[in-house]
Scaffold this motif. Sequence first.
Motif, mmCIF file in Angstrom:
data_model
loop_
_atom_site.group_PDB
_atom_site.id
_atom_site.type_symbol
_atom_site.label_atom_id
_atom_site.label_comp_id
_atom_site.label_asym_id
_atom_site.label_seq_id
_atom_site.Cartn_x
_atom_site.Cartn_y
_atom_site.Cartn_z
ATOM 1 N N THR A 188 5.222 -5.796 -9.959
ATOM 2 C CA THR A 188 5.982 -6.836 -10.649
ATOM 3 C C THR A 188 7.199 -6.197 -11.312
ATOM 4 O O THR A 188 7.247 -4.978 -11.508
ATOM 5 N N ALA A 189 8.179 -7.016 -11.652
ATOM 6 C CA ALA A 189 9.398 -6.516 -12.285
ATOM 7 C C ALA A 189 9.145 -6.232 -13.756
ATOM 8 O O ALA A 189 8.577 -7.064 -14.467
ATOM 9 N N ARG A 190 9.566 -5.048 -14.202
ATOM 10 C CA ARG A 190 9.336 -4.637 -15.588
ATOM 11 C C ARG A 190 10.059 -5.552 -16.586
ATOM 12 O O ARG A 190 9.528 -5.875 -17.649
ATOM 13 N N LEU A 191 11.270 -5.978 -16.261
ATOM 14 C CA LEU A 191 12.084 -6.729 -17.213
ATOM 15 C C LEU A 191 11.999 -8.235 -16.997
ATOM 16 O O LEU A 191 12.766 -8.982 -17.606
ATOM 17 N N ARG A 192 11.075 -8.679 -16.134
ATOM 18 C CA ARG A 192 10.928 -10.116 -15.891
ATOM 19 C C ARG A 192 9.517 -10.534 -16.281
ATOM 20 O O ARG A 192 8.562 -10.209 -15.576
ATOM 21 N N PRO A 193 9.355 -11.234 -17.407
ATOM 22 C CA PRO A 193 8.003 -11.646 -17.818
ATOM 23 C C PRO A 193 7.336 -12.487 -16.734
ATOM 24 O O PRO A 193 7.980 -13.331 -16.099
ATOM 25 N N ALA A 194 6.059 -12.239 -16.517
ATOM 26 C CA ALA A 194 5.323 -12.988 -15.500
ATOM 27 C C ALA A 194 5.226 -14.457 -15.901
ATOM 28 O O ALA A 194 4.903 -14.784 -17.043
ATOM 29 N N ILE B 275 0.876 -1.163 0.000
ATOM 30 C CA ILE B 275 0.000 0.000 0.000
ATOM 31 C C ILE B 275 0.913 1.213 0.000
ATOM 32 O O ILE B 275 1.784 1.332 0.855
ATOM 33 N N GLY B 276 0.729 2.092 -0.972
ATOM 34 C CA GLY B 276 1.537 3.297 -0.979
ATOM 35 C C GLY B 276 2.302 3.509 -2.263
ATOM 36 O O GLY B 276 2.154 2.747 -3.222
ATOM 37 N N PRO B 277 3.139 4.532 -2.293
ATOM 38 C CA PRO B 277 3.883 4.866 -3.511
ATOM 39 C C PRO B 277 4.951 3.821 -3.812
ATOM 40 O O PRO B 277 5.451 3.160 -2.910
ATOM 41 N N VAL B 278 5.285 3.692 -5.085
ATOM 42 C CA VAL B 278 6.302 2.737 -5.515
ATOM 43 C C VAL B 278 7.578 3.467 -5.901
ATOM 44 O O VAL B 278 8.627 3.276 -5.317
ATOM 45 N N GLY B 279 7.503 4.311 -6.933
ATOM 46 C CA GLY B 279 8.629 5.157 -7.287
ATOM 47 C C GLY B 279 9.885 4.436 -7.696
ATOM 48 O O GLY B 279 10.987 4.862 -7.360
ATOM 49 N N HIS B 280 9.768 3.314 -8.398
ATOM 50 C CA HIS B 280 10.942 2.557 -8.850
ATOM 51 C C HIS B 280 10.743 2.228 -10.321
ATOM 52 O O HIS B 280 9.779 1.556 -10.691
ATOM 53 N N GLU B 281 11.641 2.719 -11.162
ATOM 54 C CA GLU B 281 11.473 2.570 -12.606
ATOM 55 C C GLU B 281 11.558 1.123 -13.077
ATOM 56 O O GLU B 281 11.117 0.805 -14.181
ATOM 57 N N ALA B 282 12.115 0.236 -12.260
ATOM 58 C CA ALA B 282 12.239 -1.169 -12.666
ATOM 59 C C ALA B 282 10.956 -1.950 -12.412
ATOM 60 O O ALA B 282 10.897 -3.137 -12.720
ATOM 61 N N LEU B 283 9.934 -1.301 -11.860
ATOM 62 C CA LEU B 283 8.704 -1.997 -11.487
ATOM 63 C C LEU B 283 7.503 -1.488 -12.272
ATOM 64 O O LEU B 283 7.468 -0.354 -12.748
ATOM 65 N N VAL B 284 6.523 -2.369 -12.381
ATOM 66 C CA VAL B 284 5.212 -2.031 -12.945
ATOM 67 C C VAL B 284 4.186 -2.261 -11.852
ATOM 68 O O VAL B 284 4.298 -3.218 -11.077
#
Length: 310
Positions: free
Chosen positions: A272-278, A149-158
């Motif tokens: 989830t990680a942007r560069l790691r396919p689910a 819950i809350g802000p994420v602020g990490h470019e590597a995440l979606v």
Amino acid sequence: MTFELREMEVFRRVMELGSVTAAAAALNVSQPAVTRMLQKAEARLGFALFVRERRRLRPTAEAQIMFPGTLGAFTAIELVQRMAGELREGRAGILAIAAIPSLASSILPAAIRRFREMRPESAITLQTFSAHEIIQRIASHRDDLGFIIGPVGHEALVVRDLQSTGLACVMQPGHPLASRRSIGPEALADHPLICPSRNLVLSEQVARAFADRNIPFRIAVEVSHTHAACALVRAGVGIALMDGFGLMGARADDLVSRPFRPTLPSTARLVTARLRPASRLAQDFIRALGADAVKSDRPRPASQSRAGRT
């Protein structure tokens, strides 16, 4: 000098069955073909694997040393092949989930039950961390799914927004404020407050709501877990301020909750990680969250996530 896989398989069969004829039948090839493969293997390895005694093959000392390793190699290959088949058919796998405590005990149990019904042979690891730790774990690919819950602020995440709840005031049934339909800062001014940690966005929002009405915001007890907050309410320490997710997982049926006004929404988020396919397991778990939990299947960059409680 290499020992090719097919030659290794021939060697294994001859060792197990004790003759070239039996090995050829087991492998569905001719006896001369088995003999040629053994001869090629011996030429490459530089030593004999078998010696013939009285029309039977006897393994050499070198063959006896190599045989356990050969069995181990084939066991590993068979394990990988079986695992690949199980993953392809959706019958196995481990899904690693990291969640803040309030979400681990509120929206996730039902989703895990539905997922287990879909994937009974799959396993889940569910660990609780702070929102900051979860963001780092997902960004470094240590876990598959993160719930905060809350802000994420990490470019590597979606991030995907899930369901939202409002802030609640939790008190004993006989409390003077229990008769109200909603409770604002004015009504709470003279009551001891049990609140989330000051470094959480929710506490900042509550403090701002009090400041907007020129009412001092005084925290009597600061807690990090909703179960502790409810225990303090039961002990008569004061009124607890908590979001709906925390209240949902706290099993506070013996207590009274009233909405806090102005409304301060808390939104659960899936990261989830942007560069790691689910993986297929992760995709199935997202479906198991249900249409009511997932507002939109469209992921958006973490930098665009709205603020809420960590």
